[in-house]
Design an enzyme around this catalytic site. Sequence first.
Site, PDB file in Angstrom:
ATOM      1  N   GLU A  43       9.179  -0.676   1.527  1.00  0.00           N
ATOM      2  CA  GLU A  43       8.356  -1.677   2.199  1.00  0.00           C
ATOM      3  C   GLU A  43       8.813  -3.115   1.918  1.00  0.00           C
ATOM      4  O   GLU A  43       8.073  -3.907   1.349  1.00  0.00           O
ATOM      5  CB  GLU A  43       6.893  -1.490   1.770  1.00  0.00           C
ATOM      6  CG  GLU A  43       6.359  -0.126   2.148  1.00  0.00           C
ATOM      7  CD  GLU A  43       4.911   0.126   1.698  1.00  0.00           C
ATOM      8  OE1 GLU A  43       4.181   0.780   2.452  1.00  0.00           O
ATOM      9  OE2 GLU A  43       4.528  -0.321   0.602  1.00  0.00           O
ATOM     10  N   ASP A  54       4.621  -4.412  -9.433  1.00  0.00           N
ATOM     11  CA  ASP A  54       4.284  -4.472  -8.006  1.00  0.00           C
ATOM     12  C   ASP A  54       3.732  -5.867  -7.739  1.00  0.00           C
ATOM     13  O   ASP A  54       3.674  -6.707  -8.647  1.00  0.00           O
ATOM     14  CB  ASP A  54       3.279  -3.366  -7.639  1.00  0.00           C
ATOM     15  CG  ASP A  54       3.525  -2.846  -6.214  1.00  0.00           C
ATOM     16  OD1 ASP A  54       3.513  -3.668  -5.290  1.00  0.00           O
ATOM     17  OD2 ASP A  54       3.748  -1.632  -6.048  1.00  0.00           O
ATOM     18  N   HIS A 103       7.732  -5.849  -2.852  1.00  0.00           N
ATOM     19  CA  HIS A 103       6.658  -5.638  -3.836  1.00  0.00           C
ATOM     20  C   HIS A 103       6.921  -6.448  -5.105  1.00  0.00           C
ATOM     21  O   HIS A 103       6.826  -5.922  -6.228  1.00  0.00           O
ATOM     22  CB  HIS A 103       6.526  -4.147  -4.168  1.00  0.00           C
ATOM     23  CG  HIS A 103       5.864  -3.351  -3.068  1.00  0.00           C
ATOM     24  ND1 HIS A 103       4.533  -3.505  -2.729  1.00  0.00           N
ATOM     25  CD2 HIS A 103       6.355  -2.404  -2.218  1.00  0.00           C
ATOM     26  CE1 HIS A 103       4.229  -2.674  -1.732  1.00  0.00           C
ATOM     27  NE2 HIS A 103       5.319  -2.013  -1.391  1.00  0.00           N
TER      28      HIS A 103
HETATM   29  C1  TNX Z   1       2.810   3.173   0.111  1.00  0.00           C
HETATM   30  S1  TNX Z   1       4.669   5.079  -1.289  1.00  0.00           S
HETATM   31  C2  TNX Z   1       3.402   2.552  -0.964  1.00  0.00           C
HETATM   32  C3  TNX Z   1       2.572   2.022  -2.066  1.00  0.00           C
HETATM   33  C4  TNX Z   1       1.108   2.189  -1.777  1.00  0.00           C
HETATM   34  C5  TNX Z   1       0.867   3.549  -1.162  1.00  0.00           C
HETATM   35  C6  TNX Z   1      -0.573   3.874  -0.922  1.00  0.00           C
HETATM   36  C7  TNX Z   1       5.394   3.735  -1.410  1.00  0.00           C
HETATM   37  C8  TNX Z   1       6.769   3.844  -1.770  1.00  0.00           C
HETATM   38  N1  TNX Z   1       4.756   2.571  -1.162  1.00  0.00           N
HETATM   39  O1  TNX Z   1       2.906   0.685  -2.324  1.00  0.00           O
HETATM   40  O2  TNX Z   1       0.404   2.033  -2.958  1.00  0.00           O
HETATM   41  O3  TNX Z   1       1.555   3.643   0.061  1.00  0.00           O
HETATM   42  O4  TNX Z   1      -0.726   5.236  -0.612  1.00  0.00           O
END
Ligand code: TNX
Length: 545
Positions: free
Chosen positions: A342, A205, A278
């Site tokens: 994301e 990440d 990420h």
């Molecule tokens: C969303 S769930 C994210 C993570 C974070 C999390 C915190 C997901 C696929 N991505 O990068 O750690 O929320 O709850």
Amino acid sequence: MKATYSVKILFVIMLCLGYCLNFNRVTAQNTSASAIIPIPASINTEKGEFTLTSKTKIVVSDNNLATIETAKYLADQAKILCGLNLSIVTTSKSVKNSIVLNTKASGKKESYHLKVGKKNIVISGADQSGLFYGVQTLLQMISSAAENSPKIVIACADINDEPSFTWRGMHLDVSRHFFPVEFVKKMIDMLAMYKINTFHWHLTDDQGWRIEIKKYPKLTEIGGWRDKTMIGHYTENDQKFDSTRYGGFYTQEQIKDVVTYAQKRYITVVPEIEMPGHAVAALSAYPQFSCTGGSFKTYTKWGVSDDVYCAGKEETFSFLEDILDEVVALFPGQYIHIGGDECPKTRWKACPACQKRIKDEGLKNELELQSYFVKRIEKFIVSKGKKLIGWDEILEGGLPERAAVMSWRGYEGGVEAAHTGHDVVMTPGGYCYFDHYQSQDQTNEPLAFGGFLPLEKVYSFSPVPPELSAEEAKHILGAQANVWTEYIPTEKQAEYMIFPRICAMSEILWSPKAKQDYTQFLSRLNGNLKRLQKAGINYRPLKTN
Ligand code: TNX
């Protein structure tokens, strides 16, 4: 007169005896059927009981290596739970006072039949994993019997059991905070106890790259470390940081060790290598695979970064394929998780190489560019004999033909994927995010991501949404709990967030819906908590929210 008096006394004695015997029976019953999590599909309690002693033998009746391994596991665990040294014999003959292990049961994968008779216990798996789960059930009975008396008395019973879902998982983010091999193994042990069969290892990440890649050593040398770490909550106006260099990673030898350890407990490890977003930790080591060329520092705060892999450069794909080549060789399971969540499109919009790619490939926009990225990686993964799974954003701009979806932003992504015949693992945040608070009153809880996910809500989770047809519902492989660790810096706190919520998740994923009953689950959980305590788990005590 005298005679009537004696008869009366005799009658009272008999009554007492009867009561005692019956009482004993009830106690023994309590030590078996009512102690098991997840609750088995079918339990028939029968008259009589089996007493485990130091003379009880574990009989391997099929001389199979895997059965012998499971026999050793049973002996080791029984020693921990009740101090008895059970010896193992390999024979097809019948042995008095024994626990017989075999794989003769019929039934679906992972199912088993457990028969507790007065003279023997027989555990028959439909396959080796089924046998292992039968052993786990017996261990729960032994554990609860050991608590109630020094004599290990198990009520006779006939148990037929099988899982509801094939993907019963837990995820652990080791990037935001790093957890050493010993802790990962401890969690794997606990997952096995609750018949969870998938460990999703979130290895990369923005805040840290945790897996050694021989071809790109800087991924861990540079990307495995950050200069400082955010303290307090991300949403605070005045974001604060400590001043401690933080990091760590697993060598490939350590990864192999964990994978083998998990395999022996019938747990598949699914690695996650995040892309295209990420990716700041990787880009801090190899900035040439970004759009801007950098420079970058391994992220020190939480949240989402605009800096992602460049989708225009060919070299990005060679880099990622080299990495995946090494990853595929380390993880024998079917699935490789490529993240996909994301990924802001800010850099791609301003990047000439990405824009050229959009034009050359006839793509409509950056969403389709993301889809191009994932599809290309999917082809590579399939060429290695594996399957791709990604977070539900991989649906945007078009899903690769054979990809599976992990639905985290609610059920919707999973529903859409199942409608089009794709396999799905459900992880909607509202039910599966173990980084959420366990109390509405946050003052008495450790700092957490947010949200509110008490035990009871986990227990109310239903992985198959009602809008799916029976045919589509078959695509819901199961579900998993996600343990994101931005706000979980220590092992103790990780345990606090995981237990006992994972016990509820295990019952949702294993037991038939008709058997699920929260009040009854709580009474079974009480005994389980004692076992967790014995195992040194810092579980959250049962209290009101
Ligand atoms: C969303 S769930 C994210 C993570 C974070 C999390 C915190 C997901 C696929 N991505 O990068 O750690 O929320 O709850």
